[in-house]
Design a protein around this motif. Structure first.
Motif, PDB file in Angstrom:
ATOM      1  N   UNK A  26       0.834  -1.202   0.000  1.00 57.30           N
ATOM      2  CA  UNK A  26       0.000   0.000   0.000  1.00 57.30           C
ATOM      3  C   UNK A  26       0.871   1.254   0.000  1.00 57.30           C
ATOM      4  N   UNK A  27       1.970   1.238   0.790  1.00 56.34           N
ATOM      5  CA  UNK A  27       2.868   2.407   0.804  1.00 56.34           C
ATOM      6  C   UNK A  27       3.476   2.659  -0.575  1.00 56.34           C
ATOM      7  N   UNK A  28       3.948   1.607  -1.203  1.00 54.56           N
ATOM      8  CA  UNK A  28       4.522   1.766  -2.537  1.00 54.56           C
ATOM      9  C   UNK A  28       3.467   2.224  -3.542  1.00 54.56           C
ATOM     10  N   UNK A  29       2.242   1.713  -3.387  1.00 56.72           N
ATOM     11  CA  UNK A  29       1.179   2.110  -4.298  1.00 56.72           C
ATOM     12  C   UNK A  29       0.819   3.578  -4.113  1.00 56.72           C
ATOM     13  N   UNK A  30       0.725   4.017  -2.843  1.00 60.27           N
ATOM     14  CA  UNK A  30       0.395   5.426  -2.582  1.00 60.27           C
ATOM     15  C   UNK A  30       1.493   6.343  -3.113  1.00 60.27           C
ATOM     16  N   UNK A  31       2.743   5.948  -2.903  1.00 59.48           N
ATOM     17  CA  UNK A  31       3.847   6.774  -3.400  1.00 59.48           C
ATOM     18  C   UNK A  31       3.824   6.860  -4.924  1.00 59.48           C
ATOM     19  N   UNK A  32       3.590   5.750  -5.569  1.00 56.38           N
ATOM     20  CA  UNK A  32       3.546   5.743  -7.034  1.00 56.38           C
ATOM     21  C   UNK A  32       2.377   6.580  -7.559  1.00 56.38           C
ATOM     22  N   UNK A  33       1.223   6.435  -6.896  1.00 56.03           N
ATOM     23  CA  UNK A  33       0.057   7.186  -7.357  1.00 56.03           C
ATOM     24  C   UNK A  33       0.238   8.683  -7.134  1.00 56.03           C
ATOM     25  N   UNK A  34       0.872   9.054  -6.015  1.00 57.63           N
ATOM     26  CA  UNK A  34       1.099  10.488  -5.762  1.00 57.63           C
ATOM     27  C   UNK A  34       2.036  11.094  -6.800  1.00 57.63           C
ATOM     28  N   UNK A  35       3.075  10.348  -7.167  1.00 56.12           N
ATOM     29  CA  UNK A  35       3.974  10.847  -8.200  1.00 56.12           C
ATOM     30  C   UNK A  35       3.255  10.993  -9.532  1.00 56.12           C
ATOM     31  N   UNK A  36       2.443  10.009  -9.872  1.00 58.76           N
ATOM     32  CA  UNK A  36       1.700  10.102 -11.126  1.00 58.76           C
ATOM     33  C   UNK A  36       0.713  11.264 -11.097  1.00 58.76           C
ATOM     34  N   UNK A  37       0.076  11.471  -9.920  1.00 63.03           N
ATOM     35  CA  UNK A  37      -0.891  12.561  -9.810  1.00 63.03           C
ATOM     36  C   UNK A  37      -0.221  13.920  -9.979  1.00 63.03           C
ATOM     37  N   UNK A  38       0.957  14.069  -9.354  1.00 60.24           N
ATOM     38  CA  UNK A  38       1.677  15.332  -9.507  1.00 60.24           C
ATOM     39  C   UNK A  38       2.083  15.558 -10.955  1.00 60.24           C
ATOM     40  N   UNK A  39       2.519  14.504 -11.598  1.00 61.77           N
ATOM     41  CA  UNK A  39       2.955  14.654 -12.991  1.00 61.77           C
ATOM     42  C   UNK A  39       1.781  14.966 -13.907  1.00 61.77           C
ATOM     43  N   UNK A  40       0.637  14.308 -13.657  1.00 61.50           N
ATOM     44  CA  UNK A  40      -0.537  14.570 -14.494  1.00 61.50           C
ATOM     45  C   UNK A  40      -1.094  15.959 -14.234  1.00 61.50           C
ATOM     46  N   UNK A  41      -1.145  16.345 -12.933  1.00 64.80           N
ATOM     47  CA  UNK A  41      -1.675  17.664 -12.600  1.00 64.80           C
ATOM     48  C   UNK A  41      -0.730  18.773 -13.006  1.00 64.80           C
ATOM     49  N   UNK A  42       0.556  18.440 -13.143  1.00 67.46           N
ATOM     50  CA  UNK A  42       1.535  19.460 -13.541  1.00 67.46           C
ATOM     51  C   UNK A  42       1.708  20.526 -12.487  1.00 67.46           C
ATOM     52  N   UNK A  43       1.827  20.116 -11.200  1.00 65.53           N
ATOM     53  CA  UNK A  43       1.964  21.085 -10.129  1.00 65.53           C
ATOM     54  C   UNK A  43       3.291  21.831 -10.265  1.00 65.53           C
ATOM     55  N   UNK A  44       3.262  23.162 -10.351  1.00 65.58           N
ATOM     56  CA  UNK A  44       4.516  23.924 -10.482  1.00 65.58           C
ATOM     57  C   UNK A  44       5.239  23.988  -9.153  1.00 65.58           C
ATOM     58  N   UNK A  45       6.546  23.842  -9.174  1.00 65.01           N
ATOM     59  CA  UNK A  45       7.353  23.940  -7.962  1.00 65.01           C
ATOM     60  C   UNK A  45       7.707  25.379  -7.632  1.00 65.01           C
ATOM     61  N   UNK A  46       7.471  26.284  -8.542  1.00 69.80           N
ATOM     62  CA  UNK A  46       7.801  27.692  -8.341  1.00 69.80           C
ATOM     63  C   UNK A  46       6.701  28.555  -8.923  1.00 69.80           C
TER      64      UNK A  46
END
Length: 517
Positions: A482-502
């Protein structure tokens, strides 16, 4: 003793690289904090401060301490960033080593407020073009690493883990290998057929040409009647391909045209019929050209009015595909060929040179000419690449076929029993079948439908395999899974959402740089 608040602030502490290690003696943060503490202690020892001044001094101390802590964290971050920058791009060492930020300056402790001379970090906001100045914080522009694309398996291939689960899939893999070999063989054969159809092979057949005429309403045969139709005659030229072992002129033969053979007119490029100019002064030359009438015909027919007999001259120019040429007497003596195509003539010359070992041993691109070749080329040696150009003067169009026929207006009709045999090139009858084979798409549609069904089944198998792996991993170690799945999904969500770091708009304001790291 009065205080002079107009004194300009003094910069305490030497300027050093922003990448200095935190806690080292050369760190500007500790040097400035210590200098300010010493100044405050000396100031209190020499002068008696009021309550308001003491309160202001205490506030300045607290603010200086907070600034020192923030600058320590800043220095540590810059040190880590320098290590990463140097490991990724050693070419920036020279530029980074020459860059640095001056130490922050503080005003005199006796001032009403401590002013911080702020220096903006050398960071390039998004959307601003880069300049020639190399920034030490250039690597802070963090971008998500490009995701490695998974190797996409062919739609009909089974994954290795599926094969491990299903040992019976080995038979399917063998069938795929067999299908691949069959497809390669079929594709190669299709290419061979297409190349063969571009230059269709031919076989020599005999074309028998029949020339005769018919007549009607002639005065010699029918007495002249009032209001009768004028006398007329019709010249006909037809032909057929002779089959081996069959005589079409024998009694009882039924004439059947083979549909696989070309029609009569396709064997000729031009047909010229010359009538007697004295009898037909207006239109005594009749010309038919293949280029103007590409539709093949079974024969030619000329109909005219007339009651006098005369001789017709017929000139037939053969339509050779590919084009054939008549050789000169000198070249004909060497090769023993009278009429042939240019490639076959060049091949005959090469066989002649090879058979007599005339190729130059020192320069294989040349061949020596014997007495007969010297009559053709007029040189002692000739380069192979120049043969095609030099034999052009020895090639001429093949001579036309001249026929004569006397128009008879009495006796039996049709009149004339002459026939002429000509050797022509006829394409193989199988050529049409090969063309139909290439054009037939029914089998291809059936095979494509089977492939679609197979691919759909394979996709279902892969989906079930992924589901099995998912639940199997969860059953073996639920927490880690579950931890690995949550981490993977969060990374995919950030990449899809395109959250700007700045945010460039926030960095334009000074409040942005006063925030804690």
């Amino acid at each position: 003793m009065s205080m002079n608040n107009n004194n300009p602030p003094k910069s305490l502490g030497a300027s050093s690289s922003p990448f200095s290690n935190a806690g080292m003696p050369g760190n500007p943060v500790f040097s400035q904090a210590q200098a300010q503490a010493q100044l405050s202690a000396g100031f209190q020892a020499q002068f008696q401060l009021s309550q308001a001044q003491a309160l202001a001094l205490a506030q300045s101390k607290a603010q200086a301490l907070a600034q020192a802590q923030g600058q320590v964290a800043h220095a540590q971050f810059q040190a880590q960033l320098q290590a990463q920058s140097l490991s990724l791009n050693q070419a920036q060492n020279a530029g980074i080593g020459n860059l640095g930020s001056s130490s922050p300056s503080f005003s005199t402790p006796g001032s009403a407020s401590v002013k911080r001379i702020f220096q903006r970090p050398p960071m390039r906001p998004p959307g601003v073009p880069m300049t020639n100045t190399m920034s030490p914080l250039r690597m802070m522009e963090l971008t998500p690493a490009a995701r490695r694309k998974k190797q996409k398996l062919p739609d009909k291939q089974l994954q290795e883990r599926v094969a491990a689960i299903l040992p019976e899939s080995a038979l399917y893999t063998q069938l795929l290998d067999l299908e691949t070999r069959v497809d390669v063989a079929v594709a190669r054969k299709k290419v061979d057929i297409q190349e063969a159809l571009k230059n269709p092979p031919s076989v020599q057949k005999t074309l028998r040409i029949y020339v005769f005429n018919t007549f009607a309403n002639q005065v010699q045969t029918i007495p002249k009647k009032p209001n009768a139709e004028p006398p007329m005659w019709t010249l006909k030229i037809i032909g057929r391909i002779l089959e081996e072992g069959i005589d079409p002129d024998q009694p009882g033969f039924v004439n059947k045209t083979n549909p696989f053979y070309p029609k009569f007119s396709s064997f000729f490029k031009r047909v010229t019929i010359s009538l007697d100019q004295r009898l037909y002064p207006d239109n005594h030359i009749i010309i038919w050209e293949h280029a103007r009438s590409p539709t093949p015909q079974e024969g030619f027919e000329v109909k005219r009015k007339g009651e006098k007999e005369f001789t017709v001259n017929i000139r037939l120019e053969m339509n050779y595909v590919p084009e054939k040429f008549k050789l000169s007497s000198a070249l004909m003596e060497v090769l023993g060929i009278e009429v042939d195509t240019r490639p076959r003539i060049l091949a005959a010359i090469w066989h002649y040179v090879k058979a007599r070992k005339l190729q130059n041993p020192y320069d294989p691109s040349f061949f020596n000419c014997d007495a007969q070749l010297q009559k053709v080329f007029g040189e002692d040696r000739v380069k192979f690449t120049m043969v095609s150009q030099k034999i052009s003067q020895h090639l001429s169009p093949p001579p036309p076929i001249h026929l004569e026929h006397k128009i008879k207006l009495s006796g039996n009709s049709p009149a004339g029993n002459a026939c002429y045999d000509v050797i022509v090139d006829v394409p193989f009858p199988i050529q049409r079948e090969l063309s139909a084979l290439l054009a037939n798409g029914e089998k291809s549609k059936e095979i494509d439908a089977c492939d679609e069904a197979i691919c759909a089944t394979i996709r279902k198998i892969h989906d079930h395999c992924r589901r099995r792996a998912f639940f199997l991993g969860f059953s073996q170690s639920p927490v880690e899974f579950i931890n690995a799945l949550v981490q993977s999904q969060s990374q995919d969500l950030k990449m899809v959402a395109g959250e700007p770091s700045r945010s460039a708009e926030k960095e334009r304001r000074s409040d942005f740089f006063n925030q804690s790291w």
